[in-house]
Design a protein around this motif. Structure first.
Motif, short mmCIF file in Angstrom:
data_model
loop_
_atom_site.label_atom_id
_atom_site.label_comp_id
_atom_site.label_asym_id
_atom_site.label_seq_id
_atom_site.Cartn_x
_atom_site.Cartn_y
_atom_site.Cartn_z
N HIS A 37 0.82 -1.21 0.00
CA HIS A 37 0.00 0.00 0.00
C HIS A 37 0.86 1.26 0.00
O HIS A 37 0.46 2.28 -0.57
N ALA A 40 1.90 1.86 -3.65
CA ALA A 40 0.83 2.04 -4.64
C ALA A 40 0.70 3.47 -5.16
O ALA A 40 0.55 3.67 -6.38
N PRO A 41 0.77 4.52 -4.31
CA PRO A 41 0.66 5.89 -4.85
C PRO A 41 1.78 6.23 -5.83
O PRO A 41 1.56 6.95 -6.82
N LEU A 44 0.96 4.60 -9.09
CA LEU A 44 -0.09 5.35 -9.78
C LEU A 44 0.50 6.51 -10.58
O LEU A 44 0.10 6.76 -11.72
N VAL A 45 1.45 7.22 -9.98
CA VAL A 45 2.12 8.32 -10.69
C VAL A 45 2.85 7.78 -11.92
O VAL A 45 2.82 8.38 -13.01
N LEU A 69 -3.45 -2.16 -9.57
CA LEU A 69 -3.60 -1.04 -8.64
C LEU A 69 -5.00 -0.95 -8.04
O LEU A 69 -5.18 -0.40 -6.96
N LEU A 73 -5.74 0.66 -4.34
CA LEU A 73 -6.14 2.07 -4.23
C LEU A 73 -7.62 2.23 -4.59
O LEU A 73 -7.97 2.89 -5.58
N GLU A 76 -9.02 5.74 -5.24
CA GLU A 76 -8.56 6.50 -6.41
C GLU A 76 -9.34 6.11 -7.67
O GLU A 76 -8.82 6.17 -8.79
N THR A 79 -9.40 8.69 -10.58
CA THR A 79 -8.12 8.80 -11.30
C THR A 79 -7.89 7.61 -12.21
O THR A 79 -7.45 7.76 -13.36
#
Length: 343
Positions: A37, A40-41, A44-45, A69, A73, A76, A79
């Motif tokens: 976790h 994960a951000p 995502l980027v 993902l 997430l 999100e 997104t």
């Protein structure tokens, strides 16, 4: 050892800017494979960046990374849907196919995304990879049914009305069917549970027109076979009836069974019967689907009864299905030949 895994991310982030597209793709695949976790951000980027990469292979890997993902997430969603939207509009066939897989995993009910790209997705369908075609056919069919409803002069609609009449339930008057062929082609169809469940599935899951409390069917919207979206979908799936992949043939045949006018459904018979020459496993699956078709419209297959004669090499399950199909499609003219074969 999450801390050590987090430290390794810097190296992969640098590789995302490598001049070699394979290195960029492998870096993204590796990052997406780290199921943490805290990572994960950052992934995502990276996916956002790679979704607009000049290399189609990198963009394809970005689509697959979205599937990984999604469960890490869930907050999100918006997104992720935006990235799926970008990938669905891609110029590469491989990327569009992977985007369809991502759509099914990330936002299967966000059909507004399909509306934006519907015509182009239909045009792209014959050119993408076979296993992507199956997924995309399902998505496009869901979209058309959700937007327009079932086609009122199709075999699916006519057989549903017939079954509901036999079951003594409330339904739309048969006079609403514009095509007399629809009534003819399902004549003799039996009100079996597979047929009823098949009809309910498309109404309940795709159109949302099944009343669970009262156990009745209602049709908030129906459309005709001349609807633009229906015409495009039927046109783009017609070449796939002769695909080398049995699953693609079955998916394309299902579209015509559900959406095509009753008098045009006969075009699916030849391709379906051709798949019976494939592997025993595929033959068994196809026979199970043919049985559902035959119980609804036995006249479609009545002149092809010889294709269902038992072979010495057939396993027991295949023999049982063939016998049931023969029982369903037998006519006065074919019964002597069938009995002779049984002897």
């Amino acid at each position: 050892r999450q801390n050590e895994a987090l430290l390794s991310i810097n190296i992969f982030q640098k590789d995302l800017s490598d001049i070699n597209p394979l290195v960029r793709a492998w870096a993204l695949r590796t990052m997406a494979g780290i199921r943490l976790h805290v990572v994960a951000p950052l992934v995502l980027v990276a996916v956002k960046k790679c979704a607009r990469d000049p290399s189609p292979y990198v963009r394809k890997c970005a689509a697959y990374a979205l599937c990984k993902l999604y469960d890490l997430l869930p907050e999100e969603n918006t997104t992720l849907e935006e990235i799926v939207d970008v990938l669905l509009g891609d110029s590469s066939f491989g990327v569009v196919g992977a985007a369809a897989v991502a759509f099914k995993s990330v936002c299967p009910n966000c059909l507004a995304l399909i509306a934006k790209h519907f015509q182009r997705l239909c045009e792209t369908l014959p050119d993408i990879e076979e296993w992507y075609q199956i997924t995309l056919i399902e998505i496009l069919l869901r979209y058309v049914i959700a937007k327009h409803g079932l086609v009122k002069d199709s075999v699916m609609f006519a057989s549903g009305l017939s079954l509901e009449t036999q079951a003594g339930r409330d339904s739309v008057p048969v006079s609403n069917i514009s095509s007399t062929q629809a009534e003819t082609i399902v004549k003799g169809g039996s009100g079996t549970m597979p047929n009823i469940m098949l009809f309910r599935h498309y109404i309940e899951e795709y159109s949302g027109a099944f009343d669970r409390d009262e156990d009745k069917f209602s049709f908030p919207s129906v459309t005709s076979s001349t609807n633009d979206d229906v015409v495009i979908l039927l046109k783009c799936t017609s070449p796939l009836l002769w695909s080398q992949n049995s699953a693609v043939i079955l998916a394309a045949a299902s579209v015509h069974w559900i959406m095509a006018p009753a008098e045009e459904v006969k075009r699916i018979v030849g391709p379906i019967l051709f798949t019976l020459r494939s592997s025993p496993d595929a033959t068994y699956v196809m026979l199970g689907n043919i049985l559902v078709f035959a119980k609804t419209a036995p006249l479609l297959f009545s002149s092809y009864f010889e294709d269902f004669f038992i072979c010495a090499s057939d396993p027991y399950q295949t023999r049982a299905l063939k016998l049931e199909i023969l029982t369903t499609i037998a006519t006065e003219s074919s019964i002597p030949a069938i009995l002779e074969e049984f002897q």
